[in-house]
Design a protein around this motif. Structure first.
Motif, mmCIF file in Angstrom:
data_model
loop_
_atom_site.group_PDB
_atom_site.id
_atom_site.type_symbol
_atom_site.label_atom_id
_atom_site.label_comp_id
_atom_site.label_asym_id
_atom_site.label_seq_id
_atom_site.Cartn_x
_atom_site.Cartn_y
_atom_site.Cartn_z
ATOM 1 N N UNK A 12 0.785 -1.221 0.000
ATOM 2 C CA UNK A 12 0.000 0.000 0.000
ATOM 3 C C UNK A 12 0.818 1.272 0.000
ATOM 4 N N UNK A 13 2.146 1.161 -0.118
ATOM 5 C CA UNK A 13 2.987 2.363 -0.071
ATOM 6 C C UNK A 13 4.065 2.256 -1.137
ATOM 7 N N UNK A 14 3.711 2.478 -2.405
ATOM 8 C CA UNK A 14 4.634 2.303 -3.514
ATOM 9 C C UNK A 14 5.727 3.350 -3.522
ATOM 10 N N UNK A 15 5.550 4.435 -2.784
ATOM 11 C CA UNK A 15 6.550 5.495 -2.755
ATOM 12 C C UNK A 15 7.468 5.380 -1.536
ATOM 13 N N UNK A 16 7.389 4.235 -0.867
ATOM 14 C CA UNK A 16 8.192 4.043 0.351
ATOM 15 C C UNK A 16 9.673 4.261 0.046
ATOM 16 N N UNK A 17 10.382 4.988 0.922
ATOM 17 C CA UNK A 17 11.817 5.246 0.737
ATOM 18 C C UNK A 17 12.602 3.945 0.817
ATOM 19 N N UNK A 18 13.440 3.709 -0.182
ATOM 20 C CA UNK A 18 14.161 2.445 -0.252
ATOM 21 C C UNK A 18 15.566 2.511 0.323
ATOM 22 N N UNK A 19 16.048 3.700 0.646
ATOM 23 C CA UNK A 19 17.407 3.816 1.158
ATOM 24 C C UNK A 19 18.429 3.751 0.034
ATOM 25 N N UNK A 20 19.703 3.685 0.421
ATOM 26 C CA UNK A 20 20.787 3.653 -0.568
ATOM 27 C C UNK A 20 20.795 2.317 -1.305
ATOM 28 N N UNK A 21 21.011 2.371 -2.616
ATOM 29 C CA UNK A 21 21.069 1.146 -3.412
ATOM 30 C C UNK A 21 22.262 0.309 -2.988
ATOM 31 N N UNK A 22 22.071 -0.993 -2.747
ATOM 32 C CA UNK A 22 23.178 -1.827 -2.280
ATOM 33 C C UNK A 22 24.264 -2.002 -3.347
ATOM 34 N N UNK A 23 25.481 -2.262 -2.905
ATOM 35 C CA UNK A 23 26.613 -2.438 -3.815
ATOM 36 C C UNK A 23 26.755 -3.879 -4.280
ATOM 37 N N UNK A 24 25.803 -4.727 -3.933
ATOM 38 C CA UNK A 24 25.858 -6.145 -4.289
ATOM 39 C C UNK A 24 24.525 -6.572 -4.890
ATOM 40 N N UNK A 74 26.632 -8.797 10.110
ATOM 41 C CA UNK A 74 25.881 -8.399 11.307
ATOM 42 C C UNK A 74 24.397 -8.716 11.184
ATOM 43 N N UNK A 75 23.843 -8.568 9.960
ATOM 44 C CA UNK A 75 22.401 -8.774 9.805
ATOM 45 C C UNK A 75 22.087 -9.244 8.384
ATOM 46 N N UNK A 76 22.268 -10.551 8.090
ATOM 47 C CA UNK A 76 22.002 -11.070 6.737
ATOM 48 C C UNK A 76 20.573 -10.823 6.267
ATOM 49 N N UNK A 77 19.619 -10.939 7.183
ATOM 50 C CA UNK A 77 18.210 -10.743 6.797
ATOM 51 C C UNK A 77 17.978 -9.319 6.321
ATOM 52 N N UNK A 78 18.594 -8.340 6.998
ATOM 53 C CA UNK A 78 18.446 -6.947 6.582
ATOM 54 C C UNK A 78 19.063 -6.711 5.213
ATOM 55 N N UNK A 79 20.192 -7.363 4.947
ATOM 56 C CA UNK A 79 20.845 -7.226 3.642
ATOM 57 C C UNK A 79 19.934 -7.742 2.532
ATOM 58 N N UNK A 80 19.241 -8.848 2.795
ATOM 59 C CA UNK A 80 18.312 -9.393 1.806
ATOM 60 C C UNK A 80 17.116 -8.465 1.604
ATOM 61 N N UNK A 81 16.657 -7.854 2.694
ATOM 62 C CA UNK A 81 15.508 -6.948 2.589
ATOM 63 C C UNK A 81 15.844 -5.738 1.722
ATOM 64 N N UNK A 82 17.083 -5.243 1.842
ATOM 65 C CA UNK A 82 17.499 -4.109 1.014
ATOM 66 C C UNK A 82 17.413 -4.479 -0.456
ATOM 67 N N UNK A 83 17.881 -5.680 -0.803
ATOM 68 C CA UNK A 83 17.807 -6.130 -2.205
ATOM 69 C C UNK A 83 16.367 -6.247 -2.669
ATOM 70 N N UNK A 84 15.504 -6.746 -1.798
ATOM 71 C CA UNK A 84 14.098 -6.883 -2.178
ATOM 72 C C UNK A 84 13.463 -5.523 -2.429
ATOM 73 N N UNK A 85 13.840 -4.524 -1.644
ATOM 74 C CA UNK A 85 13.272 -3.180 -1.849
ATOM 75 C C UNK A 85 13.696 -2.610 -3.187
ATOM 76 N N UNK A 86 14.892 -2.993 -3.668
ATOM 77 C CA UNK A 86 15.398 -2.479 -4.935
ATOM 78 C C UNK A 86 15.086 -3.390 -6.112
ATOM 79 N N UNK A 87 14.413 -4.518 -5.857
ATOM 80 C CA UNK A 87 14.113 -5.455 -6.942
ATOM 81 C C UNK A 87 13.135 -4.839 -7.926
#
Length: 210
Positions: free
Chosen positions: A148-160, A197-210
């Motif tokens: 419900x929030x397509x404009x949600x801030x995604x943060x910095x694009x990951x380097x991986x 430190x947080x593998x799950x968070x790293x995966x979430x970042x990728x999902x936000x940028x998918x």
């Protein structure tokens, strides 16, 4: 005449078969043929059920070498991966991985070597399944957070990308050092430390940028 076959599987848009071949050749493998499945999940589809996976089974003969980037290319299900590796070893096929240069050879008769080999197979297959489950959980969390929030801030694009993240997590699971992992994957030490430190968070970042 024996042959060396690279099996590649890509299930997402940011995975690349040529990248897997380049990695294999950079590791010293001389590839005679590439067999690849596109857009196929290693979680829901067993190797023997994939179009090119079936062809791979038909092609491999005793003395052949099967090269894979990591055992997760064979599958993400523990039982399927272990059964596949043991079946191929019984046929006389040697399985080698690009990452960390693992070798699974059924010709050994030394009980200690067999025990070590079987323990490695179990560990690597379990790791592949655990990472698949972590990815699915991160996807579910990402969908729920962004619903419900397509404009949600995604943060910095990951380097991986997904492949690089998988490689980093596998190397971490094998106890590799932060600097070594960073060099091998062309990442900063800080990026590797964040993943550690947080593998799950790293995966979430990728999902936000998918």
């Amino acid at each position: 005449m024996t042959q060396t076959i690279l099996y590649a599987r890509v299930s997402t848009t940011d995975q690349n078969i040529e990248h897997q071949r380049t990695q294999a050749e950079a590791a010293g493998f001389v590839i005679d043929e590439v067999v690849a499945d596109h857009g196929v999940s290693g979680v829901s589809t067993k190797l023997a059920e994939r179009a090119e996976g079936k062809r791979l089974f038909d092609k491999l003969r005793a003395g052949d070498v099967l090269v894979v980037r990591w055992v997760d290319r064979l599958g993400r299900d523990y039982a399927d991966v272990t059964d596949t590796i043991r079946l191929l070893m019984r046929r006389g096929v040697v399985i080698k991985t690009v990452i960390n240069a693992m070798i699974f050879d059924g010709s050994t008769t030394d009980p200690m070597q067999e025990a070590v080999r079987d323990a490695l197979i179990a560990f690597m297959a379990a790791t592949a399944q655990a990472q698949a489950e972590a990815t699915k959980e991160a996807q579910r969390a990402g969908i729920a957070a962004n619903k419900g929030d397509v404009k949600k801030y995604r943060g910095r694009k990951p380097s991986y990308d997904h492949e690089t993240l998988d490689t980093v997590m596998k190397m971490l699971s094998l106890g590799k050092g932060t600097s070594e992992i960073a060099r091998a994957n062309k990442l900063t030490r800080q990026a590797v430390l964040r993943v550690k430190a947080d593998p799950a968070a790293a995966k979430k970042v990728l999902e936000r940028w998918a």
